[in-house]
Design an enzyme around this catalytic site. Structure first.
Site, PDB file in Angstrom:
ATOM      1  N   ASP A  36     -43.236   0.348  -0.349  1.00 34.17           N
ATOM      2  CA  ASP A  36     -44.323   1.109  -0.976  1.00 34.17           C
ATOM      3  C   ASP A  36     -45.632   0.316  -0.976  1.00 34.17           C
ATOM      4  OD1 ASP A  36     -45.427   3.237  -2.295  1.00 34.17           O
ATOM      5  OD2 ASP A  36     -44.419   2.876  -4.198  1.00 34.17           O
ATOM      6  N   ASN A  38     -48.488   1.043   1.120  1.00 31.36           N
ATOM      7  CA  ASN A  38     -49.249   1.022   2.379  1.00 31.36           C
ATOM      8  C   ASN A  38     -50.604   1.719   2.231  1.00 31.36           C
ATOM      9  OD1 ASN A  38     -47.001  -0.129   4.093  1.00 31.36           O
ATOM     10  ND2 ASN A  38     -46.019   1.645   3.171  1.00 31.36           N
ATOM     11  N   ARG A  49     -55.549   5.733   5.335  1.00 29.05           N
ATOM     12  CA  ARG A  49     -54.155   5.460   4.951  1.00 29.05           C
ATOM     13  C   ARG A  49     -53.292   5.063   6.146  1.00 29.05           C
ATOM     14  NH1 ARG A  49     -52.092   7.119   0.184  1.00 29.05           N
ATOM     15  NH2 ARG A  49     -50.122   7.700   1.147  1.00 29.05           N
ATOM     16  N   SER A  81     -39.468   9.735   2.932  1.00 31.65           N
ATOM     17  CA  SER A  81     -38.665  10.496   1.973  1.00 31.65           C
ATOM     18  C   SER A  81     -38.881  11.992   2.192  1.00 31.65           C
ATOM     19  CB  SER A  81     -39.048  10.123   0.538  1.00 31.65           C
ATOM     20  OG  SER A  81     -40.213  10.819   0.158  1.00 31.65           O
ATOM     21  N   ASN A  84     -42.277  13.102   1.285  1.00 29.48           N
ATOM     22  CA  ASN A  84     -43.420  12.710   2.109  1.00 29.48           C
ATOM     23  C   ASN A  84     -43.982  13.860   2.965  1.00 29.48           C
ATOM     24  OD1 ASN A  84     -42.269   9.268   2.736  1.00 29.48           O
ATOM     25  ND2 ASN A  84     -43.457  10.122   1.041  1.00 29.48           N
ATOM     26  N   TRP A  85     -43.214  14.970   3.079  1.00 27.72           N
ATOM     27  CA  TRP A  85     -43.728  16.143   3.816  1.00 27.72           C
ATOM     28  C   TRP A  85     -44.945  16.736   3.138  1.00 27.72           C
ATOM     29  CZ3 TRP A  85     -42.073  16.460   8.540  1.00 27.72           C
ATOM     30  CH2 TRP A  85     -40.756  16.102   8.875  1.00 27.72           C
ATOM     31  N   LEU A 211     -36.865   4.718  -8.990  1.00 27.63           N
ATOM     32  CA  LEU A 211     -35.989   4.798  -7.807  1.00 27.63           C
ATOM     33  C   LEU A 211     -36.455   5.896  -6.846  1.00 27.63           C
ATOM     34  CD1 LEU A 211     -32.408   4.242  -9.276  1.00 27.63           C
ATOM     35  CD2 LEU A 211     -33.916   2.596  -8.150  1.00 27.63           C
ATOM     36  N   GLU A 223     -28.616  -5.055  -8.207  1.00 26.67           N
ATOM     37  CA  GLU A 223     -29.731  -5.785  -8.819  1.00 26.67           C
ATOM     38  C   GLU A 223     -31.023  -5.160  -8.303  1.00 26.67           C
ATOM     39  OE1 GLU A 223     -29.705  -8.019 -11.104  1.00 26.67           O
ATOM     40  OE2 GLU A 223     -27.566  -8.493 -11.126  1.00 26.67           O
TER      41      GLU A 223
HETATM   42  C1  V0D Z   1     -44.631   3.650   7.430  1.00 27.16           C
HETATM   43  C2  V0D Z   1     -43.859   1.079   6.007  1.00 27.16           C
HETATM   44  C3  V0D Z   1     -40.766   1.669  11.170  1.00 27.16           C
HETATM   45  C4  V0D Z   1     -43.471   2.428   5.493  1.00 27.16           C
HETATM   46  C5  V0D Z   1     -43.298   0.778   7.371  1.00 27.16           C
HETATM   47  C6  V0D Z   1     -41.143   7.994  10.268  1.00 27.16           C
HETATM   48  C7  V0D Z   1     -44.255   3.628   5.989  1.00 27.16           C
HETATM   49  C8  V0D Z   1     -43.984   1.539   8.473  1.00 27.16           C
HETATM   50  C9  V0D Z   1     -40.163   2.900  11.339  1.00 27.16           C
HETATM   51  C10 V0D Z   1     -38.988   3.187  12.154  1.00 27.16           C
HETATM   52  C11 V0D Z   1     -42.739   3.647   9.049  1.00 27.16           C
HETATM   53  C12 V0D Z   1     -38.148   4.248  11.848  1.00 27.16           C
HETATM   54  C13 V0D Z   1     -37.005   4.509  12.587  1.00 27.16           C
HETATM   55  C14 V0D Z   1     -36.702   3.682  13.643  1.00 27.16           C
HETATM   56  C15 V0D Z   1     -37.505   2.620  13.964  1.00 27.16           C
HETATM   57  C16 V0D Z   1     -38.639   2.365  13.222  1.00 27.16           C
HETATM   58  C17 V0D Z   1     -40.887   3.774  10.531  1.00 27.16           C
HETATM   59  C18 V0D Z   1     -41.583   5.694   9.466  1.00 27.16           C
HETATM   60  C19 V0D Z   1     -42.567   5.011   8.829  1.00 27.16           C
HETATM   61  C20 V0D Z   1     -41.439   7.143   9.157  1.00 27.16           C
HETATM   62  F1  V0D Z   1     -35.582   3.903  14.366  1.00 27.16           F
HETATM   63  N1  V0D Z   1     -41.782   1.766  10.329  1.00 27.16           N
HETATM   64  N2  V0D Z   1     -41.879   3.048   9.929  1.00 27.16           N
HETATM   65  N3  V0D Z   1     -40.723   5.087  10.316  1.00 27.16           N
HETATM   66  N4  V0D Z   1     -43.762   2.975   8.378  1.00 27.16           N
END
Ligand code: V0D
Length: 257
Positions: A36, A38, A49, A81, A84-85, A211, A223
């Protein structure tokens, strides 16, 4: 007080800590992370964003390397999540391209490191280019035997529990099982996490102490480590701190649970 502490320390088992202060014989098997902060990271810098999401993605490989090197067996990352949609469509579209981008640059390293890529969540509503990228990565790493890198994508814990209950009801109706057989272990066998142990440690960044519908069943005894550090600022050293805190807590409360 100091006397009490030193008496307690004499009673405890000896521990050998590495240079980071980590006991390599007691590393949590399963670590789950809510990544969380970003958007907040970007806002602080006057950036859109999506720049925060991009910066957050860099941390995914850094923390994957750290977890793998310590001997973590399963690392579950909450990437998207079901809530997030509700974000603006341009932001959702950008997020959905991240798996492709991440795997394009990092999949070779994951393969070299014997890491298994997996996904947790409802893939049916994701764009085809997103599921295709993740499925290809899962197939290419299917026979790997090292750490599981598990991305929770379009995951919601209540939906997971409802699906489990529905399937149990169907299996009872079809006389595959009887209601007498319902217990914790049966319930677990209907969850998306059936192959994994429950998380030993949950990390949530960015100061939120909730959560947020993440692994409600599975986190029952975990934990919980909360930090104000925003995900794009979260470094290896912050991860080690969470592991040390976990080890200090379970050393003190090892007899409980
Ligand atoms: C954005 C911070 C890697 C959280 C991390 C689709 C929000 C970067 C993946 C990822 C996101 C997902 C599946 C996979 C390989 C990589 C990813 C999303 C967002 C949402 F097989 N970072 N990441 N997927 N963020």
């Amino acid at each position: 007080m100091l006397e009490k502490i030193s008496k307690w320390m004499q009673k405890s088992e000896p521990v050998s800590l590495d240079q980071r202060g980590i006991d390599l014989s007691r590393v949590p098997s399963h670590v789950a992370v809510i990544m969380d902060g970003n958007g907040r990271w970007a806002k602080k810098r006057g950036l859109p964003r999506i720049a925060g999401h991009q910066a957050g993605m860099k941390k995914v490989i850094e923390i994957t390397r750290a977890a793998d090197e310590l001997g973590v067996k399963v690392l579950t990352l909450y990437a998207f999540s079901t809530e997030n949609w509700k974000r603006p469509p341009e932001e959702v579209e950008f997020l959905m391209k991240l798996p492709q981008e991440f795997l394009g640059s990092e999949l070779n390293e994951l393969i070299e490191k014997n890491i298994q890529v997996r996904m947790l969540g409802d893939e049916s509503q994701l764009p085809a280019y997103t599921t295709k990228a993740v499925k290809t990565a899962m197939e290419k790493t299917r026979d790997n035997t090292g750490m599981v890198l598990n991305f929770a994508l379009n995951y919601g814990s209540r939906a997971e529990l409802i699906d489990a209950v529905k399937q149990i009801a169907l299996d009872i109706k079809n006389q595959q099982i009887s209601s007498e057989e319902i217990n914790e272990s049966l319930m677990e066998s209907y969850l998306l996490t059936k192959e994994y142990p429950d998380p030993d440690l949950l990390i949530r960044t960015s100061g939120e102490l909730r959560l947020s519908n993440f692994m409600l069943w599975q986190l029952a005894y975990s934990e919980l480590f909360f930090t104000d550090v925003l995900w794009p600022d979260f470094k290896r050293e912050n991860f080690y701190e969470a592991i040390r805190e976990y080890q200090n807590r379970s050393r003190r409360f090892g007899a409980l649970k």
